[in-house]
Design an enzyme around this catalytic site. Structure first.
Site, PDB file in Angstrom:
ATOM      1  N   ASP A 228       0.873  -1.186   0.000  1.00 36.66           N
ATOM      2  CA  ASP A 228       0.000   0.000   0.000  1.00 36.66           C
ATOM      3  C   ASP A 228       0.906   1.230   0.000  1.00 36.66           C
ATOM      4  OD1 ASP A 228      -3.245   0.340   1.004  1.00 36.66           O
ATOM      5  OD2 ASP A 228      -1.979   2.118   0.961  1.00 36.66           O
ATOM      6  N   GLU A 316     -17.493  -0.824 -19.634  1.00 36.92           N
ATOM      7  CA  GLU A 316     -18.530  -1.765 -19.173  1.00 36.92           C
ATOM      8  C   GLU A 316     -19.873  -1.318 -19.740  1.00 36.92           C
ATOM      9  OE1 GLU A 316     -18.329  -1.891 -14.882  1.00 36.92           O
ATOM     10  OE2 GLU A 316     -16.248  -2.620 -14.896  1.00 36.92           O
ATOM     11  N   HIS A 347     -19.037  -7.072 -12.940  1.00 31.51           N
ATOM     12  CA  HIS A 347     -18.960  -6.033 -11.899  1.00 31.51           C
ATOM     13  C   HIS A 347     -19.995  -6.275 -10.790  1.00 31.51           C
ATOM     14  CE1 HIS A 347     -17.578  -1.614 -11.216  1.00 31.51           C
ATOM     15  NE2 HIS A 347     -17.778  -2.235 -10.061  1.00 31.51           N
TER      16      HIS A 347
END
Ligand code: NAD
Ligand code: 2HG
Length: 469
Positions: A228, A316, A347
């Site tokens: 991270d 999408e 999704h």
């Protein structure tokens, strides 16, 4: 205040909204129907006054992308007009619809770009009924005085659970066996099928979803490492690693949980696949832009990568339907769908009954609170400001909501205007170029309110004003 006065005042505000220098100026005042309800409400002693400064029936909300019924119920309870659509809208229809609504609720497919938002003359607030807010031009919205809210963690668990299912499914080639059997082929194999126990899961982005996944994965005997950009406390026995390369070179499974930002675009591309272990697996349920799919296809064809699960894609479809996931949408689609051990989902990471219902409640409450009271706590692009709701017995009090450019001297100007009156409470904060001041002014009559509005409306730094009373 008599009814004629109220109507006149409202007309004056309307005049300002329509003809003021900033088309974004939003001001609202009570309609007669609302005022008629006051005496009955006032008899409820010390009850919290719900600050509906207008006939709530005037508020128009556009809800797209099948936002959950819990939200619709909540908005209807507020009395707002709800225009609900199951899918997203093509840009030209969106522009037409957004022109006169006060609020819009979307999920991940509706792009609220500067071009679209320029047409939103009355828009006060945007609700993203999801985690991601990359589909909204947050900075432009803030510049226009439009607050944006989301639901930061109501679907995190759902995503983490889906990823767990995919880790095992990839390791056991469950997707392929299922497709084969659906078409009549019995193929009982153990070649390159593995237990997940003792393997290493590398999580990129150790936020709400990544850290949930970490806990679930350890319970199944996986070793967890994560990368991270900020130092984050490890849960369980997980370990943060200093570089993306180290994570990639040590992980059997790599799962992405970063937001869509310029830095995460194509974060996993050819060089990163090269750094991964031979036979490793990749899971992406973050955003489609994060993985360079042509590079993934090449890495899979070269047998470098043994399998992948994708829930998100650079483009999408805006609605459900057959034939929409095709080369016309993303040029590499037919290549991708022909690869073995690739799990493709539309999704649905956050699409569970639990998550959608919780998101519907959370975001609709945030929007109602902002519309009715001005409270912006939880906004993602805006200074977070709140004052407690007024009581019913606080008569002749106006709440001023003044959104302005964050430049020196504004508070002095505003307080000069307000100082002729009794400022009961005031709270102001800024974020970047935008500042937001809330103030409750008591003992004001109609002409005071009109005067306050007009003076504030003429201030140079004003972005938008709403007066609630
Ligand atoms: N598939 C789905 O249905 C679904 C559902 C929810 C969320 N999402 C996506 O997942 C993303 C993550 O969600 P979350 O709730 O865990 O977000 P989060 O903000 O809680 O965590 C994201 C983490 O990524 C880290 N990060 C940011 N940029 C990075 C970089 N360049 N390199 C490494 N780490 C970086 C952040 O520091 C943070 O710890 C969301 O932004 C959203 O796009 C997808
Ligand atoms: O529900 C959606 O469309 C988006 C889900 C997910 O990507 C999110 O950002 O929360």
């Amino acid at each position: 205040m008599n009814s004629q006065d109220i109507n006149n005042l409202q007309n004056a505000f309307q005049y300002n909204v329509n003809l003021g220098s900033s088309p974004n100026a939003v001001s609202t005042s009570p309609t007669q129907s609302f005022m008629n309800t006051l005496p009955r409400r006032l008899s409820l002693s010390k009850q919290q006054k719900v600050l509906k400064p207008f006939s709530t029936g005037d508020i128009k909300i556009l809800l797209l992308e099948n936002v959950n019924q819990t939200a619709i119920a909540n908005f209807k309870e507020q009395g707002y007009q709800v225009d609900f659509h199951k899918g997203s809208l093509p840009e030209d229809e969106l522009i037409e619809k957004i022109k006169d609504v006060h609020a819009i609720g979307i999920r991940s497919k509706t792009k609220l770009t500067e071009k679209v938002l320029k047409h939103a003359k009355n828009l006060v607030v945007i609700g993203c009924f999801c985690i991601g807010t990359n589909q909204v031009d947050l900075e432009y919205a803030a510049k226009r005085g439009i607050a944006v809210f989301n639901s930061p963690f109501s679907n995190s668990r759902s995503v983490a659970e889906l990823v767990i299912a995919e880790i095992i499914s990839l390791a056991r080639q469950v997707g392929d066996r299922s497709i084969e059997l659906h078409t009549g082929t019995w193929n009982k194999v153990s070649n390159r099928c593995w237990e997940v126990r003792g393997k290493t899961l590398g999580i990129i982005g150790y936020g709400h979803i990544g850290s949930q996944l970490s806990v679930l994965a350890e319970a199944m005997g996986l070793h967890v490492i994560y990368y991270d950009i900020v130092t984050i406390m490890a849960l369980g026995t997980a370990k943060q690693v200093p570089t993306l390369d180290e994570l990639l070179s040590r992980s059997d499974f790599v799962s992405l949980h970063v937001p869509e930002t310029p830095e995460t675009k194509n974060m996993i591309s050819a060089p990163q696949f090269a750094s991964m272990k031979d036979g490793a697996y990749l899971i992406n349920a973050s955003r489609g832009t994060v993985v360079d799919i042509p590079s993934l296809i090449m890495a899979m064809k070269a047998k470098k990568i043994a399998g992948a699960a994708l829930d998100v894609y650079p483009s999408e479809p805006g609605k459900n339907g057959a034939g929409l996931f095709a080369d016309s949408l993303n040029s590499w689609t037919s290549d991708l769908v022909s690869l073995p051990n690739v799990i493709l989902t539309p999704h649905i990471g956050g699409s569970t009954e639990e998550a959608q219902s919780a998101i519907g409640v959370e975001v609709s409450h945030a929007l109602s609170k902002y519309i009715n009271e001005g409270a912006s706590v939880g906004a993602v692009n805006f200074p977070e400001v709140s004052l407690k709701a007024l009581d019913y017995d606080q008569e002749n009090t106006v709440r001023v909501l003044y959104i302005h450019k964050n430049v020196p001297g504004v508070l002095k100007t505003v307080n000069n205007i307000l100082s002729d009156h009794n400022i009961e409470k005031q709270y102001s904060d800024s974020r970047g170029d935008i500042a937001y001041l809330m103030a409750d002014i008591s003992s004001v009559n109609q002409s005071d309110i009109k005067d306050i509005y007009e003076q504030l409306n003429n201030t140079e730094a004003k972005i938008s004003i709403r007066l609630l009373y």
